[in-house]
Write an enzyme that holds these catalytic residues in place. Sequence first.
Site, PDB file in Angstrom:
ATOM      1  N   GLY B 101       0.807  -1.222   0.000  1.00  0.00           N
ATOM      2  CA  GLY B 101       0.000   0.000   0.000  1.00  0.00           C
ATOM      3  C   GLY B 101       0.835   1.265   0.000  1.00  0.00           C
ATOM      4  CB  CYS B 102       0.276   4.607  -1.312  1.00  0.00           C
ATOM      5  SG  CYS B 102       0.563   3.962  -2.951  1.00  0.00           S
ATOM      6  CB  ILE B 103      -1.904   4.611   3.438  1.00  0.00           C
ATOM      7  CG1 ILE B 103      -2.414   5.734   2.553  1.00  0.00           C
ATOM      8  CG2 ILE B 103      -2.298   4.855   4.866  1.00  0.00           C
ATOM      9  CD1 ILE B 103      -1.989   7.116   3.013  1.00  0.00           C
TER      10      ILE B 103
END
Lengths: 174, 103
Positions: B101-103
């Site tokens: 993920g990017c988070i």
Amino acid sequence: MNSEKPAPVKKICIIVSKGSLDGVYPALIMANGARMEGIEASLFFTFFGLNALNQTTLDDLKVATVGNSALNMAMPMLGLPMTMPFPTVLGALPGVSNFATHLMNKEMEKLDVPPVREFLELISDSGGKIFACKLAMDMFKLKKEDLWDGVDDVLTVGQFYEESAGEGTHILFT
Amino acid sequence: MKKTIAGTEVDVNEEGYLTDMNQWTPEMADAIAGEEGVAPLTDDHRKVLTYLRELQAQHASITIRGVGKSGVVTTKELYALFPGGPLKKASKIAGIPKPVGCI
């Protein structure tokens, strides 16, 4: 063939000049993503970007629905095809921006993207720096105490560039 | 590809992440932590590793926000425990895939 490893990004400094929800989120996501990769990150909020640091506004940032010719992108959030146009005149109707904001907030929550206040805390806790622009503060008659508590400092442009010094630093303007 | 970690041969990808979390042992954590510059592992490190392995076993998404709010570790502590890319390093040491993920 170049076998040398490319020089890594060591630090990212993002200038945030827009204060809409869609103007602010990309910068927050990029800064947090940098910290997750071990890259230093700082955010410099200027002009309308200060909306995201102002205690009285930061919890209520809105999606801009006027003059945004790509709002068709939001159609899938309503279960409609992305090709469906969204005439800008509709965006000016009362409640449309609120509704678009509500939709985006809901999608973001699903993706585990926090609201702005929590996002600022997350970046700050991860070692990222949050700065406000002195000139824009003066223009908007803002004082440091009007801003979110976690703001590291109010900087002049010169101080921001000093803070950005170093090999491997990249500066982005949004 | 194969790699010998703490005396046992395991399957890893090209970045060194274990491809089968069941091949992992706590001893391997110490060895990988050494390679990642995180050693020596403390109980606080191990609590995070256990928590991440539980999440992975449930196929739950692993995000920095989720871990920071888990009650296991705060965001600040996580960054202090695994400096220079906390989720990536902790996942590698915990023998689970790299978070996507990017988070």
